[in-house]
Design a protein around this motif. Structure first.
Motif, mmCIF file in Angstrom:
data_model
loop_
_atom_site.group_PDB
_atom_site.id
_atom_site.type_symbol
_atom_site.label_atom_id
_atom_site.label_comp_id
_atom_site.label_asym_id
_atom_site.label_seq_id
_atom_site.Cartn_x
_atom_site.Cartn_y
_atom_site.Cartn_z
ATOM 1 N N HIS A 157 0.831 -1.192 0.000
ATOM 2 C CA HIS A 157 0.000 0.000 0.000
ATOM 3 C C HIS A 157 0.870 1.247 0.000
ATOM 4 N N VAL A 194 1.006 5.217 1.258
ATOM 5 C CA VAL A 194 0.382 6.134 2.213
ATOM 6 C C VAL A 194 1.056 7.500 2.123
ATOM 7 N N ASP A 210 3.925 1.404 2.858
ATOM 8 C CA ASP A 210 3.843 0.986 4.254
ATOM 9 C C ASP A 210 4.277 -0.473 4.379
#
Length: 89
Positions: free
Chosen positions: A15, A17, A37
């Protein structure tokens, strides 16, 4: 008629972020950077479709991939049409 359920589990960062940090050259300015992340990524897709024998050696296949999870880069659906040929029997 055919149906498949595809799943992938990826251990690397999956992911992105936003992270806020002070700008190195301008005082009082915050910048936002996108960083990965540490969580893993799980992707599950259902693939309904059809296959049809056109002749003894040709098969027409059509299906659509529909993601069941929202992780990673996903489109609402991914269509596929293929033509397969058998070289030998």
């Amino acid at each position: 008629m055919i149906g498949e359920l595809l799943g992938r589990w990826i251990d690397s960062p999956g992911h992105i972020v936003p992270v806020s940090a002070a700008h190195p050259g301008l005082s009082g300015v915050e910048t936002i950077r996108l960083t990965p992340d540490a969580t893993s990524l799980q992707v599950v897709t259902v693939v309904p479709g059809v296959k049809w024998n056109l002749s003894d050696t040709w098969v027409l296949a059509a299906n659509v991939g529909i993601p069941l999870t929202s992780g990673g880069l996903t489109a609402p659906f991914t269509p596929f049409v293929g033509l397969d040929y058998a070289l030998g029997r």
